[in-house]
Design an enzyme around this catalytic site. Structure first.
Site, PDB file in Angstrom:
ATOM      1  N   SER A   1       1.565   2.787   2.850  1.00  0.00           N
ATOM      2  CA  SER A   1       1.640   3.829   1.838  1.00  0.00           C
ATOM      3  C   SER A   1       2.987   4.536   1.852  1.00  0.00           C
ATOM      4  O   SER A   1       3.254   5.371   0.982  1.00  0.00           O
ATOM      5  CB  SER A   1       0.528   4.867   2.065  1.00  0.00           C
ATOM      6  OG  SER A   1       0.650   5.440   3.350  1.00  0.00           O
TER       7      SER A   1
ATOM      8  N   HIS B   1      -0.862  -1.736  -2.143  1.00  0.00           N
ATOM      9  CA  HIS B   1      -1.326  -0.455  -1.612  1.00  0.00           C
ATOM     10  C   HIS B   1      -2.659  -0.052  -2.222  1.00  0.00           C
ATOM     11  O   HIS B   1      -2.735   0.329  -3.393  1.00  0.00           O
ATOM     12  CB  HIS B   1      -0.265   0.621  -1.879  1.00  0.00           C
ATOM     13  CG  HIS B   1      -0.663   1.977  -1.391  1.00  0.00           C
ATOM     14  ND1 HIS B   1      -0.283   3.141  -2.028  1.00  0.00           N
ATOM     15  CD2 HIS B   1      -1.425   2.365  -0.339  1.00  0.00           C
ATOM     16  CE1 HIS B   1      -0.791   4.176  -1.382  1.00  0.00           C
ATOM     17  NE2 HIS B   1      -1.492   3.732  -0.359  1.00  0.00           N
TER      18      HIS B   1
ATOM     19  N   GLU C   1      -1.541  -0.235  -6.085  1.00  0.00           N
ATOM     20  CA  GLU C   1      -0.113  -0.313  -6.416  1.00  0.00           C
ATOM     21  C   GLU C   1       0.429  -1.641  -5.892  1.00  0.00           C
ATOM     22  O   GLU C   1       0.305  -1.936  -4.702  1.00  0.00           O
ATOM     23  CB  GLU C   1       0.652   0.843  -5.760  1.00  0.00           C
ATOM     24  CG  GLU C   1       0.345   2.203  -6.340  1.00  0.00           C
ATOM     25  CD  GLU C   1       1.087   3.323  -5.630  1.00  0.00           C
ATOM     26  OE1 GLU C   1       1.449   4.297  -6.297  1.00  0.00           O
ATOM     27  OE2 GLU C   1       1.292   3.233  -4.395  1.00  0.00           O
TER      28      GLU C   1
ATOM     29  N   ASN D   1       2.061   8.608  -4.432  1.00  0.00           N
ATOM     30  CA  ASN D   1       2.370   9.558  -3.359  1.00  0.00           C
ATOM     31  C   ASN D   1       3.691  10.277  -3.592  1.00  0.00           C
ATOM     32  O   ASN D   1       3.848  11.440  -3.206  1.00  0.00           O
ATOM     33  CB  ASN D   1       2.380   8.845  -2.001  1.00  0.00           C
ATOM     34  CG  ASN D   1       0.970   8.533  -1.527  1.00  0.00           C
ATOM     35  OD1 ASN D   1       0.011   9.173  -1.947  1.00  0.00           O
ATOM     36  ND2 ASN D   1       0.841   7.553  -0.659  1.00  0.00           N
TER      37      ASN D   1
END
Length: 717
Positions: free
Chosen positions: A436, A457, A469, A507
């Site tokens: 991540s 991800h 992702e 993120n």
């Protein structure tokens, strides 16, 4: 036998030798049948012919597409609609007249439903005297309009209420959920459910019975009459259903309440008057910001489902039949479980035998819970678990097409595994990392074939989170990207392709929001006030609670990585490090910002105060608007930077990433659509109030340019 249909028409009318008409709906050049304006014109032409036919014994409506009945109205005709009440009333009246014309035909009618029957398709079917459904697993009947900010507008709230009672009708319509054929039969929505191959024969038989018994005329009489409930009964249904709706929607979606009010106000009137009530509830919703946003989200989702992930359509994905998963922890087990449920063989590897045993047991428990709630049957569970193998040896992965790494978030450990793994894998195999935070391009330098290396991800919990992702490093090939995109879709996920950067897509944009909450906390805001402002905005939980859910140690590590990557706009709150040092890691340790003792979902904890006071630089009050501004403006500027840097290919990728990855409110359409709705000129002006706080509040060049031009991130704005 006669048939009428041109090569470009969607409807074909066949008159059988037994004098029963069969109207087949088969929209050319489309996988679905939709009720656009052109198709409605065809219905009107055929109804004009049928209305005077005294020689027919009945009419059957069916689809020419096996496993697909009618998908509903053509949302492209509604998606960009601006509020125009008069035009909306004309469109609604047109639908009303078509359904009423079916109800006025001088012979019995049957809708033979095979496959999805949605929205306007259901409303047309409700205009028939009887409905038959196939037992095809794809067959589902629904009025899902509330999910796009509307209510049924062609009589759905009124006819369904008279068919099955207002209470059950309100339950289905206000949720937008569908029912399978067996449930539809139990509820009385359909007359019967039969195998698809018998559907036409049974419809013919039903018409014969209805004509002989007169049941078709009784069915029409029932639909025209009031439901006949007492005022007390209606008040009870309204109070109970409204409370359920508001509990679920937090009052942020007006359509379910509007649908409920149309049902309650209209069901005790004659049908004609009930339809007027429905129309007046429907009209204000069309073209509203929430409706436009929800329709936009629907189309963005559809685009992602069709998107191969690359521009070159000639590159096809490789077939993936066997997957390896490195690491049997929560993420690894979740990834393995997602694959075996969709028919893909998985070899789960962990060097720790106890962890491996725990991971396999967790997968089995998860599937058992699915069986218990009816999302999987026992046979499917057994078949799924038969696809799972476990090992402690890398050599066992030698036949894998794709290996997904989900070990501890430590670059040295991961790279070491990749180097060993590539010694046993075939040359064409793909290695994907579930990292991540760690650079895919940098880790790709350690593998012999970086073109076959990418990020994949998943989000926690894998079972529930739809987003994946797909991160392409500097040397990741198109063939690798398209293969991982196809694999993610195969296991029921929604992939978004992201170019490698710290934090990737979700993120990276989430960090400013999470971090700004900590800054305000140290300035004097209370945890509860911060969380309340975020949930009022529409977030599923506030940033303080989210810290506790993610784990404060995880948040601390990820925050440092992203802050180091973007130092010009990073801040360094102390509070998370202090809490981690005190052993308060969030939910998993029983305490973080809140206490989770004795199963609490997060109670205020007096023990937080001394730690927080050590970190505070002051004590000031914030109102809800200030908190929202400071949470979401830095988030927006980071989203703009992601677009400017080409991290994703279009605005919809940003918005869908946040909707699917962190639950950004769908009714706002994503953060970029929200900004377009507010107006970028207003956003830029609002940001000036906070410019003294640093670069994180400075609008980007893109934002300033669009604001000056009066445009939005989406060019149609």
């Amino acid at each position: 036998m006669t048939m009428s249909q041109s090569s470009t028409s969607a409807l074909a009318l066949e008159i059988r030798p037994d004098s029963i008409g069969v109207l087949t709906f088969d929209q050319p050049g489309s996988r679905a049948n939709t009720l656009g304006q052109a198709v409605l014109g065809e219905f009107e032409e055929i109804l004009a012919q049928l209305g005077g036919r005294k020689d027919l014994k009945g009419l059957i409506l069916r689809s020419g597409k096996p496993g697909m009945f009618i998908a509903g109205a053509d949302l492209k005709e509604l998606g960009g609609a601006k509020p125009d009440p008069d035009q909306t009333r004309k469109l609604v009246k047109r639908g009303h007249d078509i359904v009423a014309a079916f109800e006025a035909l001088p012979f019995p009618t049957v809708a033979a439903i095979d496959g999805p029957c949605m929205g306007g398709g259901t409303e047309v079917a409700l205009g028939f005297d009887f409905r038959l459904a196939s037992t095809n697993p794809k067959t589902e009947i629904a009025l899902p309009e509330v999910k796009i900010g509307l209510i049924p507008g062609w009589g759905g709230t009124q006819r369904l209420s008279r068919l099955m009672g207002p209470a059950l009708a309100a339950e289905l319509i206000c949720s937008g959920d569908g029912v399978k054929s067996d449930r539809a039969r139990t509820l009385g929505i359909v007359f019967d459910a039969v195998p698809a191959e018998r559907l036409l024969d049974e419809a013919v038989r039903l018409i014969g019975w209805a004509a002989e018994s007169g049941a078709w005329q009784e069915a029409r009489k029932k639909k025209r009459q009031p439901a006949g409930l007492s005022e007390d009964q209606l008040n009870f249904i309204y109070a109970v259903t409204r409370a359920q709706v508001l509990d679920k929607t937090k009052g942020q979606f007006p359509a379910p309440v509007a649908a409920l009010e149309a049902i309650i106000k209209g069901c005790n009137l004659a049908l004609e008057d009930g339809l007027k009530v429905e129309m007046e509830a429907f009209v204000p919703l069309v073209g509203s910001p929430i409706c436009r946003n929800l329709i936009a989200v629907f189309f963005m989702s559809q685009r992602l489902q069709k998107d191969p992930g690359i521009a070159d359509a000639s590159i096809k994905p490789r077939e993936v039949q066997r997957v390896g998963v490195l690491g049997a922890g929560i993420m690894g087990a979740g990834i393995a479980g997602a694959h075996i449920r969709k028919g893909i063989s998985v070899m789960l590897l962990d060097s720790n035998a106890q962890a491996l045993e725990k991971g396999v047991a967790g997968i089995a428990r998860n599937m058992q819970s699915r069986v218990e709630i009816g999302r999987m049957d026992a046979g499917e569970m057994v078949a799924s678990l038969a696809r799972l193998s476990a090992t402690g040896s890398l050599n066992a992965l030698a036949d894998r097409d794709v290996v997904i790494e989900a070990v501890v978030e430590n670059e040295g450990v991961k790279v070491g595994l990749f180097k060993e793994l590539q010694k046993v894998l075939p040359s064409e195999a793909i290695i994907a990392s579930n990292t991540s935070t760690i650079s895919i391009s940098r880790m790709g330098q350690a593998v012999a074939r970086p073109e076959n290396f990418a990020g994949m991800h998943f989000f926690n919990p894998v079972e529930r989170m739809p987003l994946v992702e797909i991160i392409r490093g500097d040397k990741t090939s198109d063939a690798t990207v398209v293969t991982l995109v196809a694999l993610a879709k195969k296991i029921g996920k929604t992939p978004i392709v992201v170019r490698d950067c710290p934090g990737f897509l979700v993120n990276r944009i989430l960090f400013p929001y999470m971090n700004e909450a900590l800054v305000m906390l140290e300035e004097g805001a209370s945890p509860r006030d911060l969380d309340k402002a975020a949930t009022k905005f529409g977030m599923p939980m506030g940033p303080i609670t989210l810290h506790d859910v993610v784990g404060l140690d995880t948040a601390l590590y990820a925050g440092r990585v992203i802050a180091a990557a973007y130092p010009d706009r990073a801040t360094t709150p102390r509070i998370v490090a202090e809490l981690v040092q005190a052993g308060r890691l969030g939910q998993k340790s029983g305490a973080g910002f809140y206490s989770y003792a004795k199963g609490s979902r997060g109670a205020d904890d007096p023990a937080l105060a001394p730690i927080l006071n050590r970190c505070r630089a002051g004590q000031r009050a914030f109102d809800s608007e200030q908190i929202s501004d400071r949470l979401f403006l830095p988030m927006l500027t980071e989203a703009s930077r992601v677009l400017m840097e080409g991290i994703v290919r279009e605005p919809g990728d940003v918005d869908m990433g946040l909707i699917l990855g962190i639950g950004f409110p769908t009714f706002k359409g994503g953060i970029l659509r929200w900004a377009d709705e507010v107006g970028l000129a207003n956003i830029v002006e609002k940001s000036k109030k906070y410019e003294s706080l640093g670069p994180r509040f400075e609008p980007t060049v893109q934002m300033k340019t669009l604001a000056t031009e009066g445009k939005g991130f989406y060019r149609e704005t």
